[in-house]
Design a protein around this motif. Structure first.
Motif, PDB file in Angstrom:
ATOM      1  N   TYR A   3       0.849  -1.188   0.000  1.00 61.00           N
ATOM      2  CA  TYR A   3       0.000   0.000   0.000  1.00 61.00           C
ATOM      3  C   TYR A   3       0.886   1.240   0.000  1.00 61.00           C
ATOM      4  O   TYR A   3       1.993   1.218   0.535  1.00 61.00           O
ATOM      5  N   PHE A   4       0.370   2.339  -0.565  1.00 61.12           N
ATOM      6  CA  PHE A   4       1.000   3.641  -0.405  1.00 61.12           C
ATOM      7  C   PHE A   4       0.177   4.354   0.665  1.00 61.12           C
ATOM      8  O   PHE A   4      -1.047   4.475   0.524  1.00 61.12           O
ATOM      9  N   ILE A   5       0.823   4.786   1.743  1.00 60.77           N
ATOM     10  CA  ILE A   5       0.103   5.342   2.892  1.00 60.77           C
ATOM     11  C   ILE A   5       0.670   6.704   3.253  1.00 60.77           C
ATOM     12  O   ILE A   5       1.885   6.889   3.337  1.00 60.77           O
ATOM     13  N   LYS A   6      -0.234   7.643   3.504  1.00 61.97           N
ATOM     14  CA  LYS A   6       0.128   8.984   3.972  1.00 61.97           C
ATOM     15  C   LYS A   6      -0.821   9.367   5.103  1.00 61.97           C
ATOM     16  O   LYS A   6      -1.965   8.908   5.150  1.00 61.97           O
ATOM     17  N   GLN A   7      -0.351  10.225   5.981  1.00 62.15           N
ATOM     18  CA  GLN A   7      -1.183  10.743   7.073  1.00 62.15           C
ATOM     19  C   GLN A   7      -1.647  12.158   6.719  1.00 62.15           C
ATOM     20  O   GLN A   7      -0.922  12.890   6.044  1.00 62.15           O
ATOM     21  N   GLU A   8      -2.826  12.516   7.188  1.00 67.04           N
ATOM     22  CA  GLU A   8      -3.328  13.882   6.969  1.00 67.04           C
ATOM     23  C   GLU A   8      -4.087  14.333   8.204  1.00 67.04           C
ATOM     24  O   GLU A   8      -5.024  13.681   8.650  1.00 67.04           O
TER      25      GLU A   8
END
Length: 142
Positions: A3-8
């Motif tokens: 998965y490609f994961i980012k926080q926001e």
């Protein structure tokens, strides 16, 4: 396969009068996720790509599951459901800190090339290098 994961973090700019994320802001967050995926994982930053090509969204399916509120941090996850010659179908899911799904769906992106005058576009196949990079994010779902 990954998965490609980012926080926001949900900021004041994201919310409406009710104090929850206004739904168009989720679409902006999704676009940022796609842009970051292209730059960080696929080594194809929009700033460079858009000199000759683009990657417009041609289909978007989204379901809103739970509200997101000011101050919460969302985990935004993207993966590839299907890679075609000139398009890619990506799944996405945003979850809150309680691991509840806030929204989920799929987005279809098409690789396009601009003509010389930049007044027209045409679908263009991904090159082998790009296919190899995208394939790292293919996750088979049941």
């Amino acid at each position: 396969m990954k998965y490609f994961i980012k926080q926001e973090k949900i900021r004041f700019q994201h919310i409406d009068y009710a104090g929850i994320v206004f739904y168009p802001r989720f679409l902006e967050m999704l676009n940022c996720l796609v842009e970051d995926w292209f730059e960080e994982a696929l080594e194809r930053p929009f700033a460079k790509m858009h000199e000759t090509n683009g990657i417009p969204t041609v289909d978007l399916k989204i379901q809103f599951k739970n509200a997101a509120r000011l101050g919460e941090v969302l985990s935004k996850k993207l993966w590839v459901k299907e890679l075609k010659s000139s398009s890619v179908i990506c799944g996405f899911q945003f979850t809150n800190e309680k691991e509840q799904t806030v929204l989920e769906g799929e987005v279809t992106l098409v690789n396009v090339a601009f003509n010389e005058k930049r007044n027209g576009i045409k679908a263009e196949a991904f090159n082998d290098d790009m296919k190899e990079k995208i394939n790292k994010f293919v996750i088979q779902t049941v």
